[in-house]
Motif scaffolding. Structure first.
Motif, PDB file in Angstrom:
ATOM      1  N   GLU A  53      22.270  12.007   2.050  1.00 25.69           N
ATOM      2  CA  GLU A  53      21.265  11.188   1.372  1.00 25.69           C
ATOM      3  C   GLU A  53      19.967  11.167   2.178  1.00 25.69           C
ATOM      4  O   GLU A  53      18.870  11.251   1.613  1.00 25.69           O
ATOM      5  N   ALA A  54      20.093  11.048   3.494  1.00 26.09           N
ATOM      6  CA  ALA A  54      18.904  11.042   4.353  1.00 26.09           C
ATOM      7  C   ALA A  54      18.155  12.362   4.257  1.00 26.09           C
ATOM      8  O   ALA A  54      16.919  12.386   4.183  1.00 26.09           O
ATOM      9  N   GLU A  55      18.886  13.468   4.239  1.00 29.05           N
ATOM     10  CA  GLU A  55      18.249  14.782   4.151  1.00 29.05           C
ATOM     11  C   GLU A  55      17.414  14.909   2.875  1.00 29.05           C
ATOM     12  O   GLU A  55      16.261  15.363   2.908  1.00 29.05           O
ATOM     13  N   VAL A  56      17.993  14.496   1.755  1.00 30.61           N
ATOM     14  CA  VAL A  56      17.278  14.582   0.475  1.00 30.61           C
ATOM     15  C   VAL A  56      15.998  13.755   0.515  1.00 30.61           C
ATOM     16  O   VAL A  56      14.917  14.213   0.108  1.00 30.61           O
ATOM     17  N   LEU A  57      16.101  12.542   1.024  1.00 36.19           N
ATOM     18  CA  LEU A  57      14.942  11.657   1.107  1.00 36.19           C
ATOM     19  C   LEU A  57      13.882  12.227   2.050  1.00 36.19           C
ATOM     20  O   LEU A  57      12.682  12.244   1.741  1.00 36.19           O
ATOM     21  N   LEU A  58      14.309  12.710   3.197  1.00 33.94           N
ATOM     22  CA  LEU A  58      13.365  13.218   4.187  1.00 33.94           C
ATOM     23  C   LEU A  58      12.655  14.484   3.714  1.00 33.94           C
ATOM     24  O   LEU A  58      11.475  14.697   4.016  1.00 33.94           O
ATOM     25  N   GLN A  59      13.347  15.315   2.958  1.00 32.81           N
ATOM     26  CA  GLN A  59      12.693  16.512   2.419  1.00 32.81           C
ATOM     27  C   GLN A  59      11.587  16.131   1.436  1.00 32.81           C
ATOM     28  O   GLN A  59      10.545  16.793   1.370  1.00 32.81           O
ATOM     29  N   LYS A  60      11.781  15.043   0.709  1.00 36.33           N
ATOM     30  CA  LYS A  60      10.739  14.560  -0.196  1.00 36.33           C
ATOM     31  C   LYS A  60       9.567  13.985   0.593  1.00 36.33           C
ATOM     32  O   LYS A  60       8.400  14.239   0.276  1.00 36.33           O
ATOM     33  N   LEU A  61       9.890  13.221   1.633  1.00 34.29           N
ATOM     34  CA  LEU A  61       8.830  12.647   2.463  1.00 34.29           C
ATOM     35  C   LEU A  61       8.037  13.736   3.187  1.00 34.29           C
ATOM     36  O   LEU A  61       6.840  13.582   3.425  1.00 34.29           O
ATOM     37  N   SER A 105       0.846  -1.193   0.000  1.00 34.72           N
ATOM     38  CA  SER A 105       0.000   0.000   0.000  1.00 34.72           C
ATOM     39  C   SER A 105       0.881   1.243   0.000  1.00 34.72           C
ATOM     40  O   SER A 105       2.087   1.176   0.235  1.00 34.72           O
ATOM     41  N   GLU A 106       0.262   2.386  -0.250  1.00 32.41           N
ATOM     42  CA  GLU A 106       1.018   3.631  -0.210  1.00 32.41           C
ATOM     43  C   GLU A 106       1.612   3.863   1.179  1.00 32.41           C
ATOM     44  O   GLU A 106       2.730   4.363   1.304  1.00 32.41           O
ATOM     45  N   GLU A 107       0.868   3.503   2.220  1.00 35.26           N
ATOM     46  CA  GLU A 107       1.379   3.665   3.578  1.00 35.26           C
ATOM     47  C   GLU A 107       2.575   2.746   3.821  1.00 35.26           C
ATOM     48  O   GLU A 107       3.555   3.152   4.460  1.00 35.26           O
ATOM     49  N   ASP A 108       2.517   1.517   3.311  1.00 41.37           N
ATOM     50  CA  ASP A 108       3.646   0.600   3.432  1.00 41.37           C
ATOM     51  C   ASP A 108       4.880   1.180   2.753  1.00 41.37           C
ATOM     52  O   ASP A 108       5.996   1.101   3.275  1.00 41.37           O
ATOM     53  N   GLU A 109       4.664   1.759   1.576  1.00 45.97           N
ATOM     54  CA  GLU A 109       5.776   2.328   0.826  1.00 45.97           C
ATOM     55  C   GLU A 109       6.366   3.531   1.553  1.00 45.97           C
ATOM     56  O   GLU A 109       7.586   3.716   1.606  1.00 45.97           O
ATOM     57  N   TYR A 110       5.487   4.321   2.136  1.00 52.43           N
ATOM     58  CA  TYR A 110       5.951   5.471   2.921  1.00 52.43           C
ATOM     59  C   TYR A 110       6.787   5.003   4.106  1.00 52.43           C
ATOM     60  O   TYR A 110       7.873   5.544   4.369  1.00 52.43           O
ATOM     61  N   GLN A 111       6.296   3.999   4.833  1.00 51.23           N
ATOM     62  CA  GLN A 111       7.029   3.495   5.990  1.00 51.23           C
ATOM     63  C   GLN A 111       8.363   2.893   5.577  1.00 51.23           C
ATOM     64  O   GLN A 111       9.357   3.004   6.299  1.00 51.23           O
ATOM     65  N   PHE A 112       8.376   2.241   4.421  1.00 52.89           N
ATOM     66  CA  PHE A 112       9.635   1.683   3.916  1.00 52.89           C
ATOM     67  C   PHE A 112      10.643   2.800   3.667  1.00 52.89           C
ATOM     68  O   PHE A 112      11.826   2.698   4.029  1.00 52.89           O
ATOM     69  N   ALA A 113      10.174   3.880   3.044  1.00 54.80           N
ATOM     70  CA  ALA A 113      11.054   5.007   2.753  1.00 54.80           C
ATOM     71  C   ALA A 113      11.560   5.648   4.043  1.00 54.80           C
ATOM     72  O   ALA A 113      12.731   6.031   4.154  1.00 54.80           O
ATOM     73  N   LEU A 114      10.689   5.754   5.046  1.00 53.92           N
ATOM     74  CA  LEU A 114      11.095   6.330   6.325  1.00 53.92           C
ATOM     75  C   LEU A 114      12.137   5.438   7.006  1.00 53.92           C
ATOM     76  O   LEU A 114      13.109   5.929   7.595  1.00 53.92           O
ATOM     77  N   ASP A 115      11.945   4.121   6.911  1.00 52.46           N
ATOM     78  CA  ASP A 115      12.927   3.192   7.461  1.00 52.46           C
ATOM     79  C   ASP A 115      14.265   3.331   6.740  1.00 52.46           C
ATOM     80  O   ASP A 115      15.337   3.205   7.359  1.00 52.46           O
ATOM     81  N   LEU A 116      14.208   3.570   5.443  1.00 51.66           N
ATOM     82  CA  LEU A 116      15.438   3.776   4.684  1.00 51.66           C
ATOM     83  C   LEU A 116      16.171   5.020   5.184  1.00 51.66           C
ATOM     84  O   LEU A 116      17.390   5.012   5.343  1.00 51.66           O
ATOM     85  N   ALA A 117      15.418   6.072   5.461  1.00 50.98           N
ATOM     86  CA  ALA A 117      16.030   7.296   5.993  1.00 50.98           C
ATOM     87  C   ALA A 117      16.683   7.029   7.354  1.00 50.98           C
ATOM     88  O   ALA A 117      17.777   7.525   7.635  1.00 50.98           O
ATOM     89  N   ARG A 118      15.998   6.242   8.191  1.00 51.42           N
ATOM     90  CA  ARG A 118      16.589   5.878   9.488  1.00 51.42           C
ATOM     91  C   ARG A 118      17.912   5.127   9.278  1.00 51.42           C
ATOM     92  O   ARG A 118      18.893   5.350   9.986  1.00 51.42           O
TER      93      ARG A 118
END
Length: 207
Positions: free
Chosen positions: A72-80, A49-62
C-alpha cells in the motif's frame, strides 16, 4: 491555475488514530486517487492547502511502512513521486517498502536515488552500503566507505575503516581486512569494534 490535489484516505486507516484530521466535507476529485484503496473514502478538509494535503499523504505512507503495509505504501509513494519527484523522503520510504516486500534489488535502486539528492545524509549512505553488502555488491559499498575516509568527523572515518575491513573479511581477504582495522585503531585507539574485529581475525588465523 491551481492543480487539484485532494487526498482521499481510507476510513479503516483513519480509525486507528488519524480520524481527528478529517472534516465532514463532500468527496472531491483528486490528482492522487486513493479511492482504489477502499470502497469507502473520506476527503481531507477543503481548508487544508495543497502542501498540507501532500504532507498528510506522506505521513500516511510513513504510517503504512511502520505497520508493514509495504505494498500500500509503495502505491501511494509512486503517486506522490509524480507530484514531487525530488522529495528525498519519498525515495527513503520507497526503499523501505521494497525491502519489506523482499525486493532488495529494487530497494537498492531507490537508495541510489536517495544519495544522489542534495540533502542526502551519511545515514542514507549507510543504508545504501548496508544493502549493497547484503547483495554482495562490494564495490558499491566500498565506494561509500571510501568517501567517509575524507570526512572531518573522526567517528565517520573510523566507521568507514571498520566497514571496509568488514567488506574485505566477507570477501575472505584477511590481510586487507586487518590493515583497515589497524588503521581504525590508529584513528581511535579505544575503538571497541576495531579491537573485536582484530580478535576475530586472529581467531581465524589460529584455526
Amino acid at each position: 491555475m491551481n492543480k487539484a490535489f485532494k487526498v482521499l484516505v481510507l476510513v479503516g486507516v483513519l480509525s486507528t488514530g488519524l480520524m481527528g484530521c478529517v472534516g465532514n466535507t463532500t468527496k472531491v476529485q483528486s490528482q492522487i486517487d486513493y479511492a482504489k484503496f477502499s470502497q469507502q473514502q473520506m476527503p481531507l478538509s477543503n481548508d487544508l492547502s495543497e502542501e498540507d494535503e501532500y504532507q498528510f499523504a506522506l505521513d500516511l505512507a510513513r504510517f503504512q511502512v511502520k505497520h508493514q503495509k509495504y505494498r500500500e505504501a509503495e502505491v501511494l509513494l509512486q503517486k506522490l513521486r509524480k507530484v514531487k519527484p525530488e522529495e528525498i523522503d519519498i525515495y527513503r520510504l520507497l526503499a523501505k517498502s521494497y525491502e519489506g516486500q523482499k525486493q532488495s534489488e529494487t530497494a537498492l535502486v531507490a537508495w541510489k536515488q536517495v544519495v544522489k539528492l542534495p540533502n542526502a545524509s551519511v545515514d542514507d549512505e549507510a543504508e545504501l552500503a548496508r544493502l549493497a553488502i547484503m547483495l554482495s555488491e562490494y564495490p558499491l559499498a566500498e565506494s561509500v566507505y571510501q568517501g567517509w575516509l575524507k570526512s572531518k568527523n573522526i567517528s565517520t572515518r573510523v566507521s568507514g575503516l571498520n566497514n571496509l575491513g568488514f567488506s574485505a573479511l566477507l570477501q575472505k581477504d584477511v590481510s586487507v581486512a586487518r590493515s583497515y582495522f589497524q588503521s581504525a585503531l590508529q584513528e581511535d585507539p579505544l575503538n571497541s569494534k576495531a579491537m573485536n574485529n582484530l580478535k576475530l581475525i586472529k581467531g581465524f588465523e589460529e584455526e
